[in-house]
Design an enzyme around this catalytic site. Structure first.
Site, PDB file in Angstrom:
ATOM      1  N   ASP A  11       0.885  -1.162   0.000  1.00 58.27           N
ATOM      2  CA  ASP A  11       0.000   0.000   0.000  1.00 58.27           C
ATOM      3  C   ASP A  11       0.924   1.213   0.000  1.00 58.27           C
ATOM      4  O   ASP A  11       1.607   1.480   0.975  1.00 58.27           O
ATOM      5  CB  ASP A  11      -0.883  -0.034   1.256  1.00 58.27           C
ATOM      6  CG  ASP A  11      -1.739   1.220   1.407  1.00 58.27           C
ATOM      7  OD1 ASP A  11      -1.528   2.193   0.652  1.00 58.27           O
ATOM      8  OD2 ASP A  11      -2.604   1.230   2.301  1.00 58.27           O
ATOM      9  N   GLN A  94       3.190   4.327   2.620  1.00 50.77           N
ATOM     10  CA  GLN A  94       3.001   3.851   4.002  1.00 50.77           C
ATOM     11  C   GLN A  94       3.604   2.475   4.287  1.00 50.77           C
ATOM     12  O   GLN A  94       4.009   2.204   5.413  1.00 50.77           O
ATOM     13  CB  GLN A  94       1.526   3.867   4.405  1.00 50.77           C
ATOM     14  CG  GLN A  94       0.670   2.770   3.782  1.00 50.77           C
ATOM     15  CD  GLN A  94      -0.673   2.594   4.495  1.00 50.77           C
ATOM     16  OE1 GLN A  94      -1.380   3.551   4.772  1.00 50.77           O
ATOM     17  NE2 GLN A  94      -1.007   1.365   4.817  1.00 50.77           N
ATOM     18  N   TYR A 228       1.611  -0.641  15.603  1.00 51.85           N
ATOM     19  CA  TYR A 228       0.597  -0.849  14.592  1.00 51.85           C
ATOM     20  C   TYR A 228       0.712   0.188  13.472  1.00 51.85           C
ATOM     21  O   TYR A 228       0.578   1.370  13.703  1.00 51.85           O
ATOM     22  CB  TYR A 228      -0.803  -0.790  15.206  1.00 51.85           C
ATOM     23  CG  TYR A 228      -1.836  -1.042  14.146  1.00 51.85           C
ATOM     24  CD1 TYR A 228      -2.102  -2.332  13.720  1.00 51.85           C
ATOM     25  CD2 TYR A 228      -2.476   0.010  13.506  1.00 51.85           C
ATOM     26  CE1 TYR A 228      -2.982  -2.569  12.709  1.00 51.85           C
ATOM     27  CE2 TYR A 228      -3.364  -0.219  12.489  1.00 51.85           C
ATOM     28  CZ  TYR A 228      -3.605  -1.508  12.094  1.00 51.85           C
ATOM     29  OH  TYR A 228      -4.476  -1.737  11.074  1.00 51.85           O
ATOM     30  N   LYS A 231      -2.563  -3.143   8.341  1.00 51.78           N
ATOM     31  CA  LYS A 231      -2.638  -4.592   8.235  1.00 51.78           C
ATOM     32  C   LYS A 231      -1.791  -5.023   7.058  1.00 51.78           C
ATOM     33  O   LYS A 231      -1.477  -4.237   6.193  1.00 51.78           O
ATOM     34  CB  LYS A 231      -4.085  -5.017   7.993  1.00 51.78           C
ATOM     35  CG  LYS A 231      -4.984  -4.639   9.127  1.00 51.78           C
ATOM     36  CD  LYS A 231      -6.384  -4.439   8.675  1.00 51.78           C
ATOM     37  CE  LYS A 231      -6.469  -3.420   7.583  1.00 51.78           C
ATOM     38  NZ  LYS A 231      -5.997  -2.099   7.967  1.00 51.78           N
ATOM     39  N   GLN A 241      -5.834 -27.780 -11.011  1.00 45.76           N
ATOM     40  CA  GLN A 241      -6.109 -28.846 -12.002  1.00 45.76           C
ATOM     41  C   GLN A 241      -4.994 -29.904 -12.075  1.00 45.76           C
ATOM     42  O   GLN A 241      -3.881 -29.680 -11.598  1.00 45.76           O
ATOM     43  CB  GLN A 241      -6.332 -28.248 -13.407  1.00 45.76           C
ATOM     44  CG  GLN A 241      -7.393 -27.190 -13.498  1.00 45.76           C
ATOM     45  CD  GLN A 241      -8.832 -27.645 -13.414  1.00 45.76           C
ATOM     46  OE1 GLN A 241      -9.705 -26.874 -13.130  1.00 45.76           O
ATOM     47  NE2 GLN A 241      -9.082 -28.914 -13.659  1.00 45.76           N
ATOM     48  N   ARG A 265      -9.731   0.364  10.883  1.00 46.16           N
ATOM     49  CA  ARG A 265      -8.585   0.605  11.757  1.00 46.16           C
ATOM     50  C   ARG A 265      -7.881  -0.691  12.147  1.00 46.16           C
ATOM     51  O   ARG A 265      -7.250  -0.781  13.197  1.00 46.16           O
ATOM     52  CB  ARG A 265      -9.032   1.388  13.011  1.00 46.16           C
ATOM     53  CG  ARG A 265      -9.584   2.744  12.633  1.00 46.16           C
ATOM     54  CD  ARG A 265     -10.092   3.590  13.771  1.00 46.16           C
ATOM     55  NE  ARG A 265     -10.676   4.810  13.222  1.00 46.16           N
ATOM     56  CZ  ARG A 265      -9.975   5.884  12.876  1.00 46.16           C
ATOM     57  NH1 ARG A 265      -8.675   5.911  13.050  1.00 46.16           N
ATOM     58  NH2 ARG A 265     -10.573   6.926  12.356  1.00 46.16           N
ATOM     59  N   ASP A 286     -14.990   1.631   5.882  1.00 49.22           N
ATOM     60  CA  ASP A 286     -13.713   1.183   5.289  1.00 49.22           C
ATOM     61  C   ASP A 286     -13.742  -0.307   4.935  1.00 49.22           C
ATOM     62  O   ASP A 286     -12.693  -0.973   4.973  1.00 49.22           O
ATOM     63  CB  ASP A 286     -12.526   1.464   6.217  1.00 49.22           C
ATOM     64  CG  ASP A 286     -12.170   2.948   6.290  1.00 49.22           C
ATOM     65  OD1 ASP A 286     -12.820   3.759   5.601  1.00 49.22           O
ATOM     66  OD2 ASP A 286     -11.224   3.284   7.046  1.00 49.22           O
ATOM     67  N   TYR A 347      -1.815  -1.927  20.015  1.00 50.49           N
ATOM     68  CA  TYR A 347      -1.178  -0.791  19.341  1.00 50.49           C
ATOM     69  C   TYR A 347      -2.136   0.388  19.188  1.00 50.49           C
ATOM     70  O   TYR A 347      -1.908   1.281  18.413  1.00 50.49           O
ATOM     71  CB  TYR A 347      -0.628  -1.219  17.979  1.00 50.49           C
ATOM     72  CG  TYR A 347       0.440  -2.257  18.104  1.00 50.49           C
ATOM     73  CD1 TYR A 347       1.658  -1.956  18.739  1.00 50.49           C
ATOM     74  CD2 TYR A 347       0.254  -3.547  17.643  1.00 50.49           C
ATOM     75  CE1 TYR A 347       2.634  -2.901  18.887  1.00 50.49           C
ATOM     76  CE2 TYR A 347       1.229  -4.512  17.782  1.00 50.49           C
ATOM     77  CZ  TYR A 347       2.417  -4.193  18.408  1.00 50.49           C
ATOM     78  OH  TYR A 347       3.395  -5.137  18.559  1.00 50.49           O
TER      79      TYR A 347
HETATM   80  C1  F6R Z   1      -6.398   1.057   6.608  1.00 51.69           C
HETATM   81  C2  F6R Z   1      -7.708   0.869   7.191  1.00 51.69           C
HETATM   82  C3  F6R Z   1      -8.522   2.023   7.591  1.00 51.69           C
HETATM   83  C4  F6R Z   1      -7.802   2.998   8.502  1.00 51.69           C
HETATM   84  C5  F6R Z   1      -8.745   4.139   8.912  1.00 51.69           C
HETATM   85  C6  F6R Z   1      -8.045   5.195   9.746  1.00 51.69           C
HETATM   86  O1  F6R Z   1      -5.978  -0.030   5.873  1.00 51.69           O
HETATM   87  O2  F6R Z   1      -8.153  -0.210   7.315  1.00 51.69           O
HETATM   88  O3  F6R Z   1      -9.702   1.560   8.191  1.00 51.69           O
HETATM   89  O4  F6R Z   1      -7.296   2.331   9.628  1.00 51.69           O
HETATM   90  O5  F6R Z   1      -9.252   4.764   7.752  1.00 51.69           O
HETATM   91  O6  F6R Z   1      -6.966   5.651   9.031  1.00 51.69           O
HETATM   92  P1  F6R Z   1      -5.998   6.810   9.568  1.00 51.69           P
HETATM   93  O7  F6R Z   1      -5.539   6.379  10.930  1.00 51.69           O
HETATM   94  O8  F6R Z   1      -4.903   6.837   8.547  1.00 51.69           O
HETATM   95  O9  F6R Z   1      -6.791   8.069   9.613  1.00 51.69           O
HETATM   96 MG    MG Z   2      -3.938   2.445   3.056  1.00 52.13          MG
HETATM   97 MG    MG Z   3      -4.975  -2.092   2.240  1.00 53.86          MG
END
Ligand code: F6R
Ligand code: MG
Ligand code: MG
Length: 364
Positions: A11, A94, A228, A231, A241, A265, A286, A347
């Site tokens: 990512d 990131q 953290y 993910k 096959q 998150r 999300d 975390y």
């Molecule tokens: C990222 C994810 C999102 C973020 C959430 C908060 O892969 O799953 O759910 O954790 O959008 O993001 P921040 O902390 O960057 O504002």
């Molecule tokens: Mg991301």
């Molecule tokens: Mg992702």
């Protein structure tokens, strides 16, 4: 011909927020990999994405953990990060946790699944890619594909599969692996892999000839960074096959949108929704977590494809079930089991809350 299939993902910036991928990043990756192909570094490539994760799918003859291939992926992600920064995409770079490449991409942040095999007369391969979840999400489908005769008829019917499969399971806390021979080790293995954040199926092999059947990405982003940071939205490569499970047996477990960790998150549980490529934009809270499946025929190292395997109405009910499950589990808000268990939340702010409240706890 011996071919290596490398799937390396990161990512390196989301559009918008963490929900999707800007086309410019995919174009940049394609430009970089085209140059590498023209230079003869790789045989072929394909760039895909699920949610905010960019996947570089490459074939070559250099084997697993090859420095040149890993550097190519790393440099490609750096180029994409430059573009992401220009557009001020969300979380640009990131997953590139270190400043410099040092020989091997493992431990740097990107996820990786690689396998080397002798190309068969016909070589169908399915690459699964998921967003808003972790590698333990593959445990249940991998068990079903290679261990459950109610899913995979070939385990009973096909003489080439009747000896079963060997599963290599990683203990992510101890960084050790243990092998299980199925069917006889089924119960012991299930005792472990049901704990999907602790024990993760890393590889699967045919027992009769030792051929590699499946490889998953097992990097733990959160642990590598010491805190953290996101993910490790995973990838999985499965051969299919002629002695391996049929394409339909490989896809079948995803008709059940099982619960996985990693929604919002990285701290919530939700159903894994199988979707077509163009629907891989986790937006509601999300999420919910998404998985896509890209089918390829490999021919002399060329990637013939992809076919978008979940672009099929037979997965409509799984998507509908996932939406119903999402409505249900979302109503729990911050309550477990929608929110992850305390141990998995270390975390986040929870340890700080406990610290703040320390003196307010009284004996009774
Ligand atoms: C990222 C994810 C999102 C973020 C959430 C908060 O892969 O799953 O759910 O954790 O959008 O993001 P921040 O902390 O960057 O504002
Ligand atoms: Mg991301
Ligand atoms: Mg992702």
């Amino acid at each position: 011909m011996k071919v290596t299939l490398s799937v390396i993902k990161a990512d390196i910036g989301g559009y918008v927020g963490h929900s999707g991928m800007h086309p410019r990043l995919m174009e940049t990756a394609e430009e970089e990999l085209k140059k590498a192909q023209d230079d003869g570094k790789i045989l072929d490539f394909h760039v895909l994405r699920v949610g905010d994760d960019l996947q570089l799918i490459m074939t070559h003859t250099k084997g697993r953990d090859d420095e040149e291939i890993h550097k190519l992926a790393w440099d490609t992600f750096l180029k994409c990060t430059e573009e992401a920064k220009k557009l001020k995409l969300y979380g640009a770079g990131q997953d590139l946790l270190k400043d410099a490449f040092s020989g091997n991409i493992k431990g740097l942040g990107p996820g990786i699944a690689e396998m080397e095999f002798e190309e068969r007369p016909s070589e169908p391969v399915i690459i699964f890619m998921a967003d808003k979840t972790s590698p333990g999400a593959w445990n249940l489908p991998l068990y079903k594909i290679f261990g459950d005769p109610f899913n995979t008829a070939g385990l009973v019917i096909d003489p080439k599969m009747h000896d079963g499969f060997r599963f290599r399971v990683l203990d992510v806390y101890e960084n050790k692996v243990v092998d299980f021979n199925l069917p006889e080790d089924t119960y012991d293995m299930l005792a472990l892999i049901g704990a999907t954040e602790h024990y993760i199926i890393k590889e699967v092999y045919r027992r009769d000839n030792g051929d590699i059947a499946a490889v998953s990405s097992t990097q733990k982003l959160s642990m590598m960074a010491g805190r953290y940071v996101g993910k490790d939205d995973p990838v999985l490569v499965v051969r299919s096959q002629s002695g391996f499970p049929a394409v339909g047996e490989v896809l079948e477990p995803f008709a059940f949108p099982h619960l996985v960790t990693g929604w919002m998150r990285g701290s919530h549980i939700g159903p894994l929704m199988p979707v077509a490529f163009h629907e891989a934009n986790p937006s509601r809270f999300d999420g919910p977590p998404r998985v896509i499946a890209a089918g390829f025929q490999i021919a002399e190292g060329k990637l013939i494809g992809p076919r978008d395997m979940f672009d099929d109405p037979s997965f409509d009910e799984a998507r509908r079930t996932a939406n119903i499950m999402s409505d249900y589990i979302r109503r729990h808000g911050p309550f477990e089991p929608h929110r992850l268990h305390l141990q998995e939340m270390e975390y986040t702010t929870l340890p700080q809350v406990l610290k703040k409240l320390k003196d307010r706890f009284k004996g009774i």
